[in-house]
Design a protein around this motif. Sequence first.
Motif, PDB file in Angstrom:
ATOM      1  N   LYS A   7       0.834  -1.202   0.000  1.00 23.56           N
ATOM      2  CA  LYS A   7       0.000   0.000   0.000  1.00 23.56           C
ATOM      3  C   LYS A   7       0.868   1.252   0.000  1.00 23.56           C
ATOM      4  CE  LYS A   7      -4.030  -2.019   2.242  1.00 23.56           C
ATOM      5  NZ  LYS A   7      -4.886  -2.017   3.440  1.00 23.56           N
ATOM      6  N   ARG A   8       1.949   1.221   0.810  1.00 24.72           N
ATOM      7  CA  ARG A   8       2.866   2.374   0.842  1.00 24.72           C
ATOM      8  C   ARG A   8       3.573   2.540  -0.494  1.00 24.72           C
ATOM      9  NH1 ARG A   8       4.081   0.111   5.941  1.00 24.72           N
ATOM     10  NH2 ARG A   8       6.145  -0.557   5.227  1.00 24.72           N
ATOM     11  N   ALA A  11       1.132   4.012  -3.003  1.00 25.31           N
ATOM     12  CA  ALA A  11       0.934   5.435  -2.726  1.00 25.31           C
ATOM     13  C   ALA A  11       2.105   6.263  -3.224  1.00 25.31           C
ATOM     14  CB  ALA A  11       0.722   5.652  -1.228  1.00 25.31           C
ATOM     15  N   ARG A  12       3.325   5.771  -3.030  1.00 18.00           N
ATOM     16  CA  ARG A  12       4.513   6.502  -3.495  1.00 18.00           C
ATOM     17  C   ARG A  12       4.557   6.573  -5.020  1.00 18.00           C
ATOM     18  NH1 ARG A  12       8.606   7.889  -0.164  1.00 18.00           N
ATOM     19  NH2 ARG A  12       8.428   7.211   1.980  1.00 18.00           N
ATOM     20  N   LEU A  14       2.045   6.474  -7.073  1.00 17.95           N
ATOM     21  CA  LEU A  14       0.999   7.382  -7.532  1.00 17.95           C
ATOM     22  C   LEU A  14       1.350   8.838  -7.235  1.00 17.95           C
ATOM     23  CD1 LEU A  14      -2.100   5.287  -6.471  1.00 17.95           C
ATOM     24  CD2 LEU A  14      -1.491   5.919  -8.822  1.00 17.95           C
ATOM     25  N   SER A  15       1.821   9.116  -6.021  1.00 14.43           N
ATOM     26  CA  SER A  15       2.109  10.501  -5.635  1.00 14.43           C
ATOM     27  C   SER A  15       3.285  11.085  -6.416  1.00 14.43           C
ATOM     28  CB  SER A  15       2.351  10.619  -4.140  1.00 14.43           C
ATOM     29  OG  SER A  15       3.548   9.955  -3.768  1.00 14.43           O
ATOM     30  N   SER A  16       4.212  10.229  -6.822  1.00 14.99           N
ATOM     31  CA  SER A  16       5.368  10.709  -7.587  1.00 14.99           C
ATOM     32  C   SER A  16       5.075  10.804  -9.082  1.00 14.99           C
ATOM     33  CB  SER A  16       6.573   9.795  -7.352  1.00 14.99           C
ATOM     34  OG  SER A  16       6.304   8.509  -7.889  1.00 14.99           O
ATOM     35  N   GLY A  17       3.924  10.272  -9.496  1.00 17.16           N
ATOM     36  CA  GLY A  17       3.561  10.339 -10.914  1.00 17.16           C
ATOM     37  C   GLY A  17       4.214   9.273 -11.767  1.00 17.16           C
ATOM     38  N   THR A  20       0.030   6.156 -13.318  1.00 18.19           N
ATOM     39  CA  THR A  20      -1.234   6.883 -13.271  1.00 18.19           C
ATOM     40  C   THR A  20      -2.254   6.056 -12.491  1.00 18.19           C
ATOM     41  OG1 THR A  20      -2.058   5.856 -15.289  1.00 18.19           O
ATOM     42  CG2 THR A  20      -0.765   7.897 -15.534  1.00 18.19           C
ATOM     43  N   ASP A  21      -3.356   6.694 -12.161  1.00 13.97           N
ATOM     44  CA  ASP A  21      -4.437   5.984 -11.472  1.00 13.97           C
ATOM     45  C   ASP A  21      -4.920   4.798 -12.308  1.00 13.97           C
ATOM     46  OD1 ASP A  21      -4.461   7.648  -9.235  1.00 13.97           O
ATOM     47  OD2 ASP A  21      -5.962   8.994 -10.087  1.00 13.97           O
TER      48      ASP A  21
END
Length: 93
Positions: A7-8, A11-12, A14-17, A20-21
């Motif tokens: 999960k972490r 998240a990393r 996705l947040s860093s680009g 994509t979703d």
Amino acid sequence: PLKALEKRIAARLLSSGIVTDSQMEEALTAYTGEEPLHKLLARQGLISARDACRVEAEASGLQFIDLDSVVSQPAALASVTAQQAWQHRILPI
């Protein structure tokens, strides 16, 4: 279900680009739990092997060092025996 580390990592990524979703959704659809999520993403060609290692290290609270960009120092190598390096899990660079 994803483990806490995965999960972490997700998240990393996705947040860093880096992904994509929609890419993450596609990977999660294919996710069976037989291999870690970041390895699945790398196998699918959505992230590089380097990115997979980097986000795993960061999500685990470890520093990532790209050994391709490190020049080892002879003095550092000479200061530790192979047995010491192996025993203490260190890489004298």
